[in-house]
Enzyme design. Structure first.
Site, PDB file in Angstrom:
ATOM      1  N   HIS A 243      10.011   6.792 -10.155  1.00  0.00           N
ATOM      2  CA  HIS A 243       9.871   5.688 -11.115  1.00  0.00           C
ATOM      3  C   HIS A 243       9.231   4.508 -10.397  1.00  0.00           C
ATOM      4  O   HIS A 243       9.882   3.827  -9.609  1.00  0.00           O
ATOM      5  CB  HIS A 243      11.255   5.305 -11.655  1.00  0.00           C
ATOM      6  CG  HIS A 243      11.221   4.377 -12.815  1.00  0.00           C
ATOM      7  ND1 HIS A 243      10.925   3.037 -12.686  1.00  0.00           N
ATOM      8  CD2 HIS A 243      11.432   4.594 -14.129  1.00  0.00           C
ATOM      9  CE1 HIS A 243      10.984   2.466 -13.873  1.00  0.00           C
ATOM     10  NE2 HIS A 243      11.281   3.397 -14.777  1.00  0.00           N
TER      11      HIS A 243
ATOM     12  N   HIS B 218       4.294   5.059 -15.901  1.00  0.00           N
ATOM     13  CA  HIS B 218       5.045   4.345 -14.866  1.00  0.00           C
ATOM     14  C   HIS B 218       5.973   5.266 -14.058  1.00  0.00           C
ATOM     15  O   HIS B 218       6.651   4.809 -13.140  1.00  0.00           O
ATOM     16  CB  HIS B 218       5.880   3.228 -15.499  1.00  0.00           C
ATOM     17  CG  HIS B 218       7.031   3.747 -16.287  1.00  0.00           C
ATOM     18  ND1 HIS B 218       6.872   4.375 -17.512  1.00  0.00           N
ATOM     19  CD2 HIS B 218       8.360   3.775 -16.013  1.00  0.00           C
ATOM     20  CE1 HIS B 218       8.055   4.753 -17.950  1.00  0.00           C
ATOM     21  NE2 HIS B 218       8.968   4.398 -17.067  1.00  0.00           N
TER      22      HIS B 218
END
Length: 164
Positions: free
Chosen positions: A83, A68
């Site tokens: 992120h 992620h």
């Protein structure tokens, strides 16, 4: 007396948009870890597609198993965390594909990750993607955020690092 004669001018590192989308101030991210700059200073991008590219020339220093996020160390020592989305760690890598691994050398614009934007929008809290310099307090550099509102991968300078 001649010490600065051959010194290169004020060196700057330009950090380019790692994905396409709308640029948002980090303070507007609906997660206090990012909005209160606990991870560092930066910006956020509301993605318009699912491709993440290297924002600088450097080395991949982090690719979590959950895929992620990705961390890059720029040649000037700045460490940049990208992120993808909020609360996306709980997706356990589903919807994400890593194009790089830790230790890989990358150039600006190289593919880092791809993600299924619709899947992220349907299954994560938010698709907003913080782009943060995590070691901004340690580098001795000054980081200036862009005034631009649209990010174009590899073209829009989103953060400029310069000597203090």
């Amino acid at each position: 007396m001649f010490k600065n004669l051959f010194k290169k001018g004020n060196s700057e590192t330009k950090i380019y948009a790692p994905l396409n989308g709308k640029i948002i101030a980090l303070e507007e991210v609906p997660d206090p870890v990012f909005s209160q700059k606990m991870m560092g200073d930066g910006i956020a991008i509301k993605p318009s597609d699912g491709k993440v590219c290297a924002p600088v020339d450097g080395e991949v220093v982090q690719v979590p198993d959950t895929l992620h996020a990705v961390g890059i160390r720029a040649e000037d020592g700045s460490e940049i965390l990208i992120h993808i989305g909020l609360e996306t760690v709980s997706l356990n890598g589903q919807g994400f594909t890593a194009e790089v691994k830790m230790g890989d050398k990358v150039s600006t614009g190289d593919a880092l990750l791809t993600f299924d934007l619709d899947y992220i929008r349907d299954n994560a809290e938010n698709d907003i993607t913080p782009v943060v310099v995590t070691n901004n307090q340690q580098t001795g550099k000054q980081y200036t955020m862009t005034d631009e509102t649209e990010a174009k991968t590899g073209e829009t300078v989103i953060i400029t690092a310069s000597e203090k």
